[in-house]
Design a protein around this motif. Structure first.
Motif, PDB file in Angstrom:
ATOM      1  N   LEU A  85       0.827  -1.203   0.000  1.00 37.26           N
ATOM      2  CA  LEU A  85       0.000   0.000   0.000  1.00 37.26           C
ATOM      3  C   LEU A  85       0.858   1.249   0.000  1.00 37.26           C
ATOM      4  O   LEU A  85       0.666   2.139  -0.838  1.00 37.26           O
ATOM      5  CB  LEU A  85      -0.946   0.008   1.212  1.00 37.26           C
ATOM      6  N   GLN A  86       1.808   1.340   0.906  1.00 37.57           N
ATOM      7  CA  GLN A  86       2.622   2.550   0.954  1.00 37.57           C
ATOM      8  C   GLN A  86       3.536   2.684  -0.259  1.00 37.57           C
ATOM      9  O   GLN A  86       3.892   3.792  -0.649  1.00 37.57           O
ATOM     10  CB  GLN A  86       3.395   2.655   2.260  1.00 37.57           C
ATOM     11  N   ASP A  87       3.889   1.581  -0.888  1.00 39.77           N
ATOM     12  CA  ASP A  87       4.672   1.653  -2.126  1.00 39.77           C
ATOM     13  C   ASP A  87       3.848   2.234  -3.268  1.00 39.77           C
ATOM     14  O   ASP A  87       4.385   2.895  -4.156  1.00 39.77           O
ATOM     15  CB  ASP A  87       5.174   0.264  -2.535  1.00 39.77           C
ATOM     16  N   ALA A  88       2.547   1.981  -3.243  1.00 38.43           N
ATOM     17  CA  ALA A  88       1.677   2.445  -4.324  1.00 38.43           C
ATOM     18  C   ALA A  88       1.214   3.891  -4.138  1.00 38.43           C
ATOM     19  O   ALA A  88       0.712   4.496  -5.080  1.00 38.43           O
ATOM     20  CB  ALA A  88       0.458   1.527  -4.426  1.00 38.43           C
ATOM     21  N   LEU A  89       1.386   4.434  -2.947  1.00 37.31           N
ATOM     22  CA  LEU A  89       0.889   5.778  -2.648  1.00 37.31           C
ATOM     23  C   LEU A  89       1.938   6.844  -2.936  1.00 37.31           C
ATOM     24  O   LEU A  89       3.140   6.569  -2.912  1.00 37.31           O
ATOM     25  CB  LEU A  89       0.493   5.871  -1.175  1.00 37.31           C
ATOM     26  N   PRO A  90       1.474   8.084  -3.185  1.00 32.55           N
ATOM     27  CA  PRO A  90       2.434   9.196  -3.255  1.00 32.55           C
ATOM     28  C   PRO A  90       3.140   9.355  -1.911  1.00 32.55           C
ATOM     29  O   PRO A  90       2.629   8.929  -0.872  1.00 32.55           O
ATOM     30  CB  PRO A  90       1.554  10.423  -3.543  1.00 32.55           C
ATOM     31  N   ARG A  91       4.299   9.995  -1.924  1.00 26.16           N
ATOM     32  CA  ARG A  91       5.144  10.101  -0.731  1.00 26.16           C
ATOM     33  C   ARG A  91       4.385  10.648   0.478  1.00 26.16           C
ATOM     34  O   ARG A  91       4.507  10.118   1.583  1.00 26.16           O
ATOM     35  CB  ARG A  91       6.351  10.987  -1.039  1.00 26.16           C
ATOM     36  N   GLU A  92       3.617  11.697   0.305  1.00 27.11           N
ATOM     37  CA  GLU A  92       2.914  12.325   1.430  1.00 27.11           C
ATOM     38  C   GLU A  92       1.899  11.371   2.056  1.00 27.11           C
ATOM     39  O   GLU A  92       1.783  11.285   3.271  1.00 27.11           O
ATOM     40  CB  GLU A  92       2.215  13.624   0.995  1.00 27.11           C
ATOM     41  N   VAL A  97       0.339   6.992   6.152  1.00 21.32           N
ATOM     42  CA  VAL A  97       0.124   5.567   6.476  1.00 21.32           C
ATOM     43  C   VAL A  97       1.153   5.106   7.507  1.00 21.32           C
ATOM     44  O   VAL A  97       0.808   4.421   8.478  1.00 21.32           O
ATOM     45  CB  VAL A  97       0.181   4.694   5.201  1.00 21.32           C
ATOM     46  N   ARG A  98       2.416   5.495   7.317  1.00 20.06           N
ATOM     47  CA  ARG A  98       3.452   5.092   8.272  1.00 20.06           C
ATOM     48  C   ARG A  98       3.241   5.721   9.650  1.00 20.06           C
ATOM     49  O   ARG A  98       3.528   5.097  10.663  1.00 20.06           O
ATOM     50  CB  ARG A  98       4.839   5.401   7.716  1.00 20.06           C
ATOM     51  N   VAL A  99       2.726   6.941   9.698  1.00 16.78           N
ATOM     52  CA  VAL A  99       2.406   7.570  10.987  1.00 16.78           C
ATOM     53  C   VAL A  99       1.318   6.759  11.692  1.00 16.78           C
ATOM     54  O   VAL A  99       1.398   6.497  12.907  1.00 16.78           O
ATOM     55  CB  VAL A  99       1.980   9.048  10.809  1.00 16.78           C
ATOM     56  N   MET A 100       0.297   6.342  10.934  1.00 17.48           N
ATOM     57  CA  MET A 100      -0.772   5.537  11.535  1.00 17.48           C
ATOM     58  C   MET A 100      -0.236   4.185  12.016  1.00 17.48           C
ATOM     59  O   MET A 100      -0.584   3.720  13.104  1.00 17.48           O
ATOM     60  CB  MET A 100      -1.932   5.357  10.550  1.00 17.48           C
ATOM     61  N   VAL A 101       0.605   3.563  11.204  1.00 17.00           N
ATOM     62  CA  VAL A 101       1.206   2.279  11.590  1.00 17.00           C
ATOM     63  C   VAL A 101       2.057   2.463  12.845  1.00 17.00           C
ATOM     64  O   VAL A 101       1.984   1.666  13.785  1.00 17.00           O
ATOM     65  CB  VAL A 101       2.041   1.695  10.425  1.00 17.00           C
ATOM     66  N   ALA A 102       2.860   3.527  12.872  1.00 13.88           N
ATOM     67  CA  ALA A 102       3.715   3.789  14.029  1.00 13.88           C
ATOM     68  C   ALA A 102       2.879   4.035  15.287  1.00 13.88           C
ATOM     69  O   ALA A 102       3.222   3.541  16.365  1.00 13.88           O
ATOM     70  CB  ALA A 102       4.629   4.979  13.749  1.00 13.88           C
ATOM     71  N   ALA A 103       1.779   4.771  15.150  1.00 14.69           N
ATOM     72  CA  ALA A 103       0.909   5.029  16.306  1.00 14.69           C
ATOM     73  C   ALA A 103       0.281   3.733  16.806  1.00 14.69           C
ATOM     74  O   ALA A 103       0.211   3.500  18.023  1.00 14.69           O
ATOM     75  CB  ALA A 103      -0.164   6.041  15.932  1.00 14.69           C
TER      76      ALA A 103
END
Length: 180
Positions: A85-92, A97-103
């Motif tokens: 998913l994060q590979d397919a998304l624009p950087r922002e 997504v990574r902030v949500m995963v980290a939280a």
């Protein structure tokens, strides 16, 4: 500016110390567990006598290895992850997504520490079968491992969220291990 540099240097020293101590504890635990199991196997086949406490102690050492080893593996990106998913998304959006995963991960680690503490304290009066030690000693691996996960993830959090980078390490290559 100097205080920021000295703070970063101090945090770097703390991080290196944490990683080194964590790594050596894991090495010692694995060595002890291996020696106990090896001695029991040799004893069983050479003298038809089994060491009564060996399986219990080896099992408890494995519990400790699992919880204390999760942090160093996390910091190197060695745990299983689905990143399509994060590979397919624009950087922002990938950063969001990574902030949500980290939280979610931090929330889980905090919950694991808290529930592990509760579990450890509730089991304080139960004794293990062979060695007759309190189960609290065994289950204390849960809150300690949770705290180590929080610390290790805290050190790599910014790199993970911003660039999806993990800690570089001469002894562990997360990319190579993920391809096995």
């Amino acid at each position: 500016m100097r205080s920021a540099d000295s703070m970063a240097s101090c945090l770097g020293a703390v991080e290196r110390g944490l990683v080194a101590v964590n790594r050596w504890i894991l090495i010692v635990l694995l060595a002890v567990m291996s020696l106990i199991v090896f001695a029991n196997v040799c004893s069983r086949y050479l003298s038809n006598f089994s060491i009564p406490w060996s399986e219990e102690v080896a099992r408890h050492l494995m519990v400790w290895l699992t919880f204390l080893g999760a942090g160093p593996v996390l910091r190197a990106g060695g745990h299983i992850a689905v990143e399509n998913l994060q590979d397919a998304l624009p950087r922002e959006l990938a950063i969001v997504v990574r902030v949500m995963v980290a939280a979610l991960l931090m929330g889980f680690f905090i919950l694991m520490t808290w529930v592990g503490w509760e579990y450890m304290t509730r089991s304080a009066y139960q004794l293990t079968a062979a060695t007759q030690i309190s189960f609290a000693w065994v289950y204390s691996a849960i809150p300690i491992g949770g705290l180590l996960l929080i610390a290790h993830f805290g050190f790599v959090l910014r790199g993970y969220v911003v660039k999806r980078e993990f800690a570089a390490d001469d002894q562990f290559d997360a990319t190579a291990s993920a391809s096995l």
